[in-house]
Design a protein around this motif. Structure first.
Motif, PDB file in Angstrom:
ATOM      1  N   ALA A 132       0.806  -1.222   0.000  1.00 15.60           N
ATOM      2  CA  ALA A 132       0.000   0.000   0.000  1.00 15.60           C
ATOM      3  C   ALA A 132       0.837   1.269   0.000  1.00 15.60           C
ATOM      4  O   ALA A 132       0.450   2.280  -0.603  1.00 15.60           O
ATOM      5  CB  ALA A 132      -0.930  -0.006   1.211  1.00 15.60           C
ATOM      6  N   ALA A 133       1.992   1.240   0.659  1.00 15.51           N
ATOM      7  CA  ALA A 133       2.802   2.457   0.829  1.00 15.51           C
ATOM      8  C   ALA A 133       3.905   2.623  -0.207  1.00 15.51           C
ATOM      9  O   ALA A 133       4.256   3.752  -0.581  1.00 15.51           O
ATOM     10  CB  ALA A 133       3.426   2.456   2.224  1.00 15.51           C
ATOM     11  N   ASN A 134       4.454   1.531  -0.685  1.00 14.66           N
ATOM     12  CA  ASN A 134       5.645   1.612  -1.528  1.00 14.66           C
ATOM     13  C   ASN A 134       5.475   2.395  -2.830  1.00 14.66           C
ATOM     14  O   ASN A 134       6.408   3.079  -3.260  1.00 14.66           O
ATOM     15  CB  ASN A 134       6.179   0.212  -1.831  1.00 14.66           C
ATOM     16  CG  ASN A 134       6.782  -0.461  -0.605  1.00 14.66           C
ATOM     17  OD1 ASN A 134       6.758   0.105   0.487  1.00 14.66           O
ATOM     18  ND2 ASN A 134       7.302  -1.663  -0.782  1.00 14.66           N
ATOM     19  N   PRO A 135       4.311   2.329  -3.498  1.00 16.20           N
ATOM     20  CA  PRO A 135       4.161   3.148  -4.709  1.00 16.20           C
ATOM     21  C   PRO A 135       4.330   4.642  -4.439  1.00 16.20           C
ATOM     22  O   PRO A 135       4.887   5.376  -5.267  1.00 16.20           O
ATOM     23  CB  PRO A 135       2.737   2.817  -5.176  1.00 16.20           C
ATOM     24  CG  PRO A 135       2.445   1.478  -4.599  1.00 16.20           C
ATOM     25  CD  PRO A 135       3.138   1.464  -3.272  1.00 16.20           C
ATOM     26  N   LEU A 136       3.857   5.089  -3.280  1.00 14.13           N
ATOM     27  CA  LEU A 136       3.988   6.503  -2.920  1.00 14.13           C
ATOM     28  C   LEU A 136       5.446   6.864  -2.660  1.00 14.13           C
ATOM     29  O   LEU A 136       5.924   7.918  -3.089  1.00 14.13           O
ATOM     30  CB  LEU A 136       3.135   6.818  -1.695  1.00 14.13           C
ATOM     31  CG  LEU A 136       1.627   6.594  -1.845  1.00 14.13           C
ATOM     32  CD1 LEU A 136       0.921   6.816  -0.520  1.00 14.13           C
ATOM     33  CD2 LEU A 136       1.054   7.499  -2.916  1.00 14.13           C
ATOM     34  N   PHE A 137       6.166   5.991  -1.958  1.00 16.99           N
ATOM     35  CA  PHE A 137       7.583   6.237  -1.702  1.00 16.99           C
ATOM     36  C   PHE A 137       8.367   6.299  -3.002  1.00 16.99           C
ATOM     37  O   PHE A 137       9.262   7.130  -3.169  1.00 16.99           O
ATOM     38  CB  PHE A 137       8.157   5.142  -0.805  1.00 16.99           C
ATOM     39  CG  PHE A 137       7.681   5.186   0.616  1.00 16.99           C
ATOM     40  CD1 PHE A 137       7.480   6.393   1.266  1.00 16.99           C
ATOM     41  CD2 PHE A 137       7.427   4.012   1.308  1.00 16.99           C
ATOM     42  CE1 PHE A 137       7.039   6.439   2.590  1.00 16.99           C
ATOM     43  CE2 PHE A 137       6.994   4.032   2.622  1.00 16.99           C
ATOM     44  CZ  PHE A 137       6.796   5.253   3.265  1.00 16.99           C
TER      45      PHE A 137
END
Length: 388
Positions: free
Chosen positions: A122-127
């Motif tokens: 869930a978070a890695n695409p944003l990072f």
């Protein structure tokens, strides 16, 4: 592990990880760029469960990151780094908001985490879009390395190493001919269970799915299926809260089959949930060596700062944090520069040697999988599981 793990004795982690670079409080461009600039006042973050049903694992890791930052700040008194805790509760639904919080704080130059595979997805695409580098000390789902995230790095082996090793242990050490497989439907648990099934093949006599994240407490239906299957071994893919309850309810129903589970259960909290008598003999795998055998002064330093012994992934989290801190000390005080630093990193930590592949994976030659056993109310090392 009945065998003792002989770890190489290394130097002090900061010195080992600093790559011989000179301390720097300014970026080498001499400018105060948007995502960093002056290294003094820079931040790194820990992203993982600090509260909630799976907090024990996150607390283990956060303790390692805290130690790394504490040691760094003592050695660099005039140029401090701040640790930002991002408590995800292990919940993928909370991960995007926390990721954006980290991205918006331009002083944060790197993340240790996310700790779990679901929140990583869930978070890695944003990072990746923000060029904010993140090194997970514990998220093992293999597909995390296949998404094209340019900021993703993993300081442990994936379930492509842990799953087959768990399967081989069940097959070759336990010599179980009938195995029942359960998973919690999470990105991590289901993926790990699938890898175990591939190794066991026809020995899998039944399977079932349960709910994780504290959503289910009654596992009587699963217990009935296990009992009727005649399995002599059970594999569980998921985390310690549900694993403890499942083991407790299996034992109460008279099921004596050995429970084998992965690193998400490899914590003393599992024994608390199951009860010491029911948990006795459980086998827990991990693509990690025993944290209490870490190189140098890590164990004593961890206990002095945190008031407890290091647990699962405390040492890999410490190493991941030190890689980021080495980057700051070497003058990589923008996110872009930190990303390039980690891509090219090669060095020794307290848990392993680190060098990353093109997809952010740890060099396969450094990956080891160990089996642990619950014995006398404690999780103790059992043996390293051969690669094949």
């Amino acid at each position: 592990m009945r065998q003792k793990l002989a770890r190489l004795v290394g130097g002090v982690a900061i010195a080992a990880l600093a790559l011989g670079g000179t301390a720097a409080c300014k970026s080498d461009s001499g400018t105060d760029e948007a995502s960093g600039g002056d290294g003094c006042g820079s931040k790194i973050a820990f992203f993982g469960a600090l509260t909630g049903p799976n907090a024990a694992l996150g607390i283990n890791m956060n303790g390692g990151v805290k130690l790394a930052v504490d040691k760094y700040n003592k050695e660099n008194a005039d140029c401090q780094v701040t640790l930002v805790p991002l408590d995800s509760q292990g919940n993928p639904e909370q991960a995007p908001g926390l990721a954006q919080q980290a991205i918006d704080d331009t002083k944060i130059l790197g993340i240790v985490g996310p700790a779990f595979s679901g929140e990583s997805e869930a978070a890695n695409p944003l990072f990746s879009e923000a060029e904010l580098v993140h090194i997970t000390p514990s998220a093992t789902r293999p597909s995390l390395a296949d998404q094209g995230w340019k900021t993703f790095f993993r300081a442990v082996g994936s379930d492509f190493s842990q799953g087959p090793a768990a399967g081989r242990y069940i097959k070759d050490v336990l010599k179980a001919e009938k195995v029942f497989v359960i998973d919690d439907q999470s990105a991590y648990g289901a993926g790990l269970a699938d890898e175990v099934k591939k190794v066991l093949g026809a020995a899998v006599v039944g399977s079932d799915k349960v709910q994780g994240d504290g959503k289910q407490n009654d596992f009587s239906a699963t217990v009935t299926k296990v009992k009727s299957s005649g399995a002599t071994a059970i594999f569980y893919g998921g985390y310690y809260q549900e694993a403890g309850l499942i083991r407790k309810q299996l034992t109460a129903a008279g099921v004596t089959a050995t429970l084998v589970a992965g690193d998400g259960v490899n914590d003393a909290a599992y024994i608390e949930g199951a009860g010491a008598a029911a948990a006795e003999g459980t086998i827990l795998t991990c693509p990690c060596q025993p944290a209490t055998e870490a190189r140098g002064s890590f164990v004593d330093d961890f206990k002095a700062l945190n008031g407890s012994e290091p647990g699962t992934y405390s040492d890999t989290a410490f190493d991941a944090a030190n890689i980021l801190l080495a980057g700051i000390k070497a003058g990589n005080t923008t996110r872009t520069k930190m990303l390039e630093f980690v891509k090219g990193y090669s060095g020794e930590g307290v848990a392993a040697s680190y060098k990353f592949t093109e997809t952010g994976e740890l060099d396969p030659t450094q990956v080891k999988v160990w089996a642990y056993k619950v014995e006398g109310g404690k999780v103790v090392p059992d043996q390293e599981v051969p690669r094949s």
